[in-house]
Scaffold this active site. Sequence first.
Site, PDB file in Angstrom:
ATOM      1  N   HIS A 217       0.844  -1.195   0.000  1.00  0.00           N
ATOM      2  CA  HIS A 217       0.000   0.000   0.000  1.00  0.00           C
ATOM      3  C   HIS A 217       0.867   1.227   0.000  1.00  0.00           C
ATOM      4  CE1 HIS A 217      -2.394  -3.167   1.774  1.00  0.00           C
ATOM      5  NE2 HIS A 217      -3.381  -2.593   1.152  1.00  0.00           N
ATOM      6  N   GLY A 408      -6.234  10.732   5.018  1.00  0.00           N
ATOM      7  CA  GLY A 408      -6.933  11.963   4.637  1.00  0.00           C
ATOM      8  C   GLY A 408      -8.084  11.700   3.688  1.00  0.00           C
ATOM      9  N   GLY A 410      -9.559   8.908   3.125  1.00  0.00           N
ATOM     10  CA  GLY A 410     -10.550   8.036   3.758  1.00  0.00           C
ATOM     11  C   GLY A 410     -11.508   8.833   4.634  1.00  0.00           C
ATOM     12  N   SER A 451     -10.013   3.289   9.789  1.00  0.00           N
ATOM     13  CA  SER A 451     -10.707   4.391  10.435  1.00  0.00           C
ATOM     14  C   SER A 451     -12.153   4.481   9.942  1.00  0.00           C
ATOM     15  CB  SER A 451      -9.967   5.705  10.225  1.00  0.00           C
ATOM     16  OG  SER A 451      -9.750   5.903   8.863  1.00  0.00           O
TER      17      SER A 451
HETATM   18  P1  ADP Z   1      -5.739   2.170   7.282  1.00  0.00           P
HETATM   19  O1  ADP Z   1      -4.833   1.915   8.435  1.00  0.00           O
HETATM   20  O2  ADP Z   1      -6.634   1.010   6.988  1.00  0.00           O
HETATM   21  O3  ADP Z   1      -5.021   2.719   6.095  1.00  0.00           O
HETATM   22  P2  ADP Z   1      -6.610   4.839   7.895  1.00  0.00           P
HETATM   23  O4  ADP Z   1      -5.334   5.307   7.297  1.00  0.00           O
HETATM   24  O5  ADP Z   1      -7.848   5.492   7.412  1.00  0.00           O
HETATM   25  O6  ADP Z   1      -6.779   3.290   7.780  1.00  0.00           O
HETATM   26  O7  ADP Z   1      -6.582   5.054   9.459  1.00  0.00           O
HETATM   27  C1  ADP Z   1      -5.406   4.867  10.188  1.00  0.00           C
HETATM   28  C2  ADP Z   1      -5.741   5.118  11.648  1.00  0.00           C
HETATM   29  O8  ADP Z   1      -6.599   4.106  12.138  1.00  0.00           O
HETATM   30  C3  ADP Z   1      -4.553   5.075  12.547  1.00  0.00           C
HETATM   31  O9  ADP Z   1      -3.880   6.313  12.565  1.00  0.00           O
HETATM   32  C4  ADP Z   1      -5.165   4.741  13.896  1.00  0.00           C
HETATM   33  O10 ADP Z   1      -5.581   5.897  14.583  1.00  0.00           O
HETATM   34  C5  ADP Z   1      -6.396   3.993  13.521  1.00  0.00           C
HETATM   35  N1  ADP Z   1      -6.292   2.576  13.875  1.00  0.00           N
HETATM   36  C6  ADP Z   1      -5.562   1.642  13.275  1.00  0.00           C
HETATM   37  N2  ADP Z   1      -5.751   0.441  13.877  1.00  0.00           N
HETATM   38  C7  ADP Z   1      -6.620   0.660  14.890  1.00  0.00           C
HETATM   39  C8  ADP Z   1      -7.217  -0.158  15.904  1.00  0.00           C
HETATM   40  N3  ADP Z   1      -6.959  -1.454  15.980  1.00  0.00           N
HETATM   41  N4  ADP Z   1      -8.061   0.424  16.784  1.00  0.00           N
HETATM   42  C9  ADP Z   1      -8.327   1.743  16.722  1.00  0.00           C
HETATM   43  N5  ADP Z   1      -7.794   2.552  15.783  1.00  0.00           N
HETATM   44  C10 ADP Z   1      -6.955   2.025  14.896  1.00  0.00           C
END
Ligand code: ADP
Length: 590
Positions: A217, A408, A410, A451
């Site tokens: 990714h 961002g 997302g 998120s």
């Molecule tokens: P992805 O990680 O799927 O790319 P995003 O980039 O939208 O999703 O979101 C990342 C954020 O998700 C992280 O900065 C963190 O705050 C949150 N996050 C990741 N894993 C968890 C979890 N297990 N529980 C709560 N929040 C989490």
Amino acid sequence: MSYVINDPTDFAEEAAAGFVAAHRSLVRRVPGGVARAGATPAGQVAVVIGGGSGHYPAFAGLVGPGLAHGAAMGDVFASPSAHRVHGVARAVASDAGVLLSYGNYAGDVLNFDAAEAQLHAEGIPCRTVRVTDDIFSAGREEREKRRGIAGDLTVFRAASWAAEAGHDLDGVFDLASHANERTRSLGVAFSGCTLPGAGEPLFTVPAGQMGVGMGIHGEPGIDIRPRPSADELGRMFVAELLAERPDDVPDARGARVAVVLNGLGAVKSEELFVIYGTVARELEAAGVVIVDPEVGEYATSFEMAGVSLTLFWLDDELERAWSSPAYAPAYRKGVVDAAAAAATEALDADTAEALDEDEPLIVAAGSEASIAAAGTVRRILDALRETLDAEADALGRLDAIAGDGDHGIGMQRGSRAAAAAAGHGQLAIAGAGTVLARAGDAWADQGGGTSGALWGAGLRAAGLRIGDAEAPDASAVAAAVDAARAVVQSAGKAEPGDKTLVDALVPFAESLRRRIDAGETLAAAWDGAAQDAQTAADATALLVPRLGRARPHAAKSVGTPDPGAISFALAMNAAARVLAARVLADKEET
Ligand code: ADP
Ligand code: MG
């Protein structure tokens, strides 16, 4: 970068539509993704794969006989929502149930797990095998935490072979799990990739260097090393992977191994062949017997310049699966038995239509007070959308440091969808709880990623707690926030200190409750709690991530706050301004 693009936010959807148009005889659109053109025969387990877009041929290109029955498709680099996974699974499930299989990323886990729970609730048997082949993303003793990269292919092949051979769901699960145990990969990157429409790459690799252990990714490599020659690279790949042999393969000598040399996007076929020459020589020198090697693109990361090597340690059954025929848009092998292909009877028009129907909008009418309170909910959602729109680039850059750079977009997609759903005409007479819950569903569906799933679940839980019977008072709001906190923690399993949005959410919920119990007005308490959330979010800079995409990049993440915690604090501050404005407006009225 993308040279060919319309509106970047439509990119994944437009690519999916064109993909299906180009492969009409093989695949069809179903809610949430694509499926084989024909229906799953009765008694056959359906294999549903999926993940974000931007990895073609993963995942849509791997749908067809000998491979998956359906693929759930998310936005660019974002997990498909639970709703999409569920939609695809429903479209392809027979009476024999569904095996879900996908690369192990937090966002995918949340969304596929939620879909699995929903399928269970509907009486559709379902099991999950997560692919964890990336040896650099976690140590041997934590294998279940490893990410999935190009090893997806070997696990999907084993699962589909078992399904088509007539194994029941447990049998398909067992073989796919075994295939995952026997699959190990390692990847390197020479350059980052740029999301469609973005001005800058997600990360860069210094000239003359390479990132070792990159994710698919656009997560940067875990280790930066000088860029070696092709020979040196091939030797490194083989040495690292031979050292990571599965426990039940005591000796490489004599072992039969399927080899996948995967290009991530910008490395040309001829370059891959140069590396493969070394890989084959080295493996043979170690006594390994190579079976049906694949050299090409199987899991990409847009135009990232990178390569990964996967070794799939075979036994008799796995070798039969690996060598069996397949016929998917992007993966063809041997000759697919016409009878087997035809066994996927064509869908009748009625079924196809029923599958395409959107869920009806069920609106519960609320009390007058609750309908009025829904107006505040809408204004808050609008404010979130505005703030997250404005901060999308900055949040993306923050996420790119140790994550995949999509936080961002997302949050932007999710908050836009939530605000739009809340403003939906048919919700005009709905109470505050329903509006909030609907907004949450839209956020989960469109936001994608970890998120998106968590925000969606949190808003929904808050909405259910508030209900539509009366206008929520300050204490009811604090209870709703705590309900959101509880569901976010139970879905994501994060505790304070893990460096996630929970580090801002927990202090926010606690501070709000404390202030309201101490007699502060809702607006004042919310404002104070939002500031506490901001302080807590800033303080995450000092933490080492233990969960989520940033975990393998722990060292890089220290010094930078968690993007999810920062966006949460921004959102709560935006909501505080709406509540303060409402108080002012009320004062002016009286
Ligand atoms: P992805 O990680 O799927 O790319 P995003 O980039 O939208 O999703 O979101 C990342 C954020 O998700 C992280 O900065 C963190 O705050 C949150 N996050 C990741 N894993 C968890 C979890 N297990 N529980 C709560 N929040 C989490
Ligand atoms: Mg991300």
